[in-house]
Design a protein around this motif. Structure first.
Motif, PDB file in Angstrom:
ATOM      1  N   GLN A  66       0.823  -1.205   0.000  1.00 52.91           N
ATOM      2  CA  GLN A  66       0.000   0.000   0.000  1.00 52.91           C
ATOM      3  C   GLN A  66       0.862   1.262   0.000  1.00 52.91           C
ATOM      4  O   GLN A  66       0.453   2.295  -0.529  1.00 52.91           O
ATOM      5  N   HIS A  67       2.047   1.170   0.582  1.00 54.14           N
ATOM      6  CA  HIS A  67       2.952   2.324   0.648  1.00 54.14           C
ATOM      7  C   HIS A  67       4.366   1.856   0.362  1.00 54.14           C
ATOM      8  O   HIS A  67       4.787   0.785   0.809  1.00 54.14           O
ATOM      9  N   ASP A  68       5.106   2.668  -0.365  1.00 54.98           N
ATOM     10  CA  ASP A  68       6.441   2.303  -0.805  1.00 54.98           C
ATOM     11  C   ASP A  68       7.451   2.483   0.334  1.00 54.98           C
ATOM     12  O   ASP A  68       7.390   3.474   1.066  1.00 54.98           O
ATOM     13  N   PRO A  69       8.392   1.547   0.496  1.00 53.23           N
ATOM     14  CA  PRO A  69       9.360   1.651   1.585  1.00 53.23           C
ATOM     15  C   PRO A  69      10.551   2.549   1.303  1.00 53.23           C
ATOM     16  O   PRO A  69      11.439   2.684   2.154  1.00 53.23           O
ATOM     17  N   THR A 105       9.171  -3.679  10.519  1.00 53.39           N
ATOM     18  CA  THR A 105       9.126  -2.349   9.898  1.00 53.39           C
ATOM     19  C   THR A 105       7.962  -2.243   8.924  1.00 53.39           C
ATOM     20  O   THR A 105       7.288  -1.205   8.863  1.00 53.39           O
ATOM     21  N   MET A 106       7.698  -3.298   8.167  1.00 51.41           N
ATOM     22  CA  MET A 106       6.544  -3.286   7.271  1.00 51.41           C
ATOM     23  C   MET A 106       5.255  -3.170   8.060  1.00 51.41           C
ATOM     24  O   MET A 106       4.335  -2.443   7.660  1.00 51.41           O
ATOM     25  N   LEU A 120       3.005  -0.815   5.513  1.00 54.88           N
ATOM     26  CA  LEU A 120       3.415  -0.863   4.107  1.00 54.88           C
ATOM     27  C   LEU A 120       2.599  -1.863   3.303  1.00 54.88           C
ATOM     28  O   LEU A 120       2.281  -1.613   2.140  1.00 54.88           O
ATOM     29  N   ILE A 121       2.239  -2.988   3.904  1.00 50.13           N
ATOM     30  CA  ILE A 121       1.537  -4.038   3.163  1.00 50.13           C
ATOM     31  C   ILE A 121       0.031  -3.943   3.353  1.00 50.13           C
ATOM     32  O   ILE A 121      -0.723  -3.840   2.380  1.00 50.13           O
ATOM     33  N   THR A 173      -6.322  -1.810   2.904  1.00 47.66           N
ATOM     34  CA  THR A 173      -6.215  -3.228   3.237  1.00 47.66           C
ATOM     35  C   THR A 173      -5.327  -3.917   2.216  1.00 47.66           C
ATOM     36  O   THR A 173      -4.904  -3.324   1.214  1.00 47.66           O
ATOM     37  N   TYR A 174      -5.053  -5.164   2.459  1.00 46.45           N
ATOM     38  CA  TYR A 174      -4.178  -5.945   1.600  1.00 46.45           C
ATOM     39  C   TYR A 174      -4.691  -5.986   0.163  1.00 46.45           C
ATOM     40  O   TYR A 174      -5.860  -6.270  -0.083  1.00 46.45           O
TER      41      TYR A 174
END
Length: 334
Positions: free
Chosen positions: A118-121, A275-276, A281-282, A291-292
């Protein structure tokens, strides 16, 4: 070795490769009459926790139960996942939604079929004592990064700043030797190694600028046309694998990752997974409806508007041609 998406291939090289595609892998019938489709899935780096949901689906049989024979192909600092897909060396690949938009605007026959982050690391890595605390503070600085990354244009335009870029070498040696050094990183990766080497890192997540692309699953339009059910099954099984990896027992995926990459220690994998989770992030921000596997038209529109505004693409694209929204996984509530 530390990890960054290697996105340095030129558009010309990718366009050339796109004209050299191989035939898609075969679909076979089993003795009981069911169909099995072979899929070569290209990742963007060596096996690691940032790919964990895919390895989880492979290790726990999620792909096999969906009628798929999936081979996960590791990436590295050489040819990119985009190049591999364009050349026909892979059937489905991972990337960032903004980069795939640029590929499509350049004429590549790609289509996004799902989201897995959902969001870039991607972030900026700094020493904890560095006085830079806001993106505006980067004015006049030098950053080691992947030249041509879209976020560079976004930062300069959004905060009315300028800074220099030196090409990344995918390591942390320069960072460790210079307390003022700033470099592009993954929040799930480089900070762990910095701390292991005795320094105190801090990060600035680039998604916090408001430019927040998805990390996505994409394929060629021809492959989607010829194997729509297999693609949809791959996206659904991958999304389920990610939920299981983040919320359940990640050991099956971790064991497969470590078997294929002996640099992945238990401590590093645990750091990456946590961290994710911490950054959503996921599965997304738990205070929102994220959501996923979710992939929203509104967010894609926002990304495209920024790309057009900064002249990263010349004109708006038809998002229904960029994204096959009917492929996006629909999962029941956990």
């Amino acid at each position: 070795m530390t990890r960054l998406s290697s996105l340095c291939a030129t558009a010309a090289a990718v366009l050339f490769a796109a004209g050299c595609g191989k035939s898609p892998p075969p679909t076979t019938q089993t003795d009981d009459g069911s169909t099995i489709t072979a899929i070569r899935f290209q990742t963007d780096w060596y096996p690691q926790a940032e790919h964990g949901g895919f390895y989880q689906a492979l290790a726990t049989g999620g792909y096999a139960e969906s009628g798929l024979d999936v081979t996960i192909l590791p990436g590295g600092p050489g040819p990119t996942a985009t190049t591999k897909l364009a050349s026909g060396a892979a059937d489905i690949a991972m990337g960032r939604s903004d980069d795939i938009m640029r590929n499509i605007a350049d004429g590549l026959p790609f289509v996004i079929v799902g989201a897995f982050m959902q969001h870039d690391p991607q972030a900026l890595l700094l020493h904890a004592a560095n006085p830079v605390t806001r993106f505006e503070d980067l004015d006049g600085k030098t950053i080691m990064a992947i030249p041509g990354s879209n976020w560079i244009n976004v930062l300069k335009a959004r905060y009315q700043i300028d800074f220099s870029i030196i090409p990344t070498n995918f390591g942390i040696a320069q960072f460790m030797g210079n307390p003022e050094f700033i470099q592009q990183c993954f929040v799930t990766n480089e900070p762990f190694y910095v701390a292991q080497n005795g320094a105190k890192p801090k990060t600035m997540l680039l998604a916090d600028t408001g430019f927040d692309p998805y990390r996505v699953i994409f394929t060629k339009k021809a492959f989607l046309r010829d194997h729509p059910e297999a693609v949809k099954a791959f996206v659904a099984a991958s999304t389920a694998g990610w939920r299981d990896y983040i919320e359940g027992d990640s050991q099956p995926g971790n064991a497969l990752i470590q078997a294929r990459n002996d640099q992945m220690s238990d401590a590093f994998i645990a750091f990456s997974i946590q961290t994710m989770r911490d950054n959503g992030l996921i599965g997304g921000n738990p205070t929102t409806t994220e959501t996923y596997g979710q992939l929203l038209l509104s967010r894609m529109e926002a990304t495209m508007a920024t790309m057009v505004e900064l002249k990263l693409i010349s004109q708006p694209l038809d998002l229904n041609a960029v994204v096959a929204f009917d492929m996006v996984a629909e999962l029941p509530a956990p």
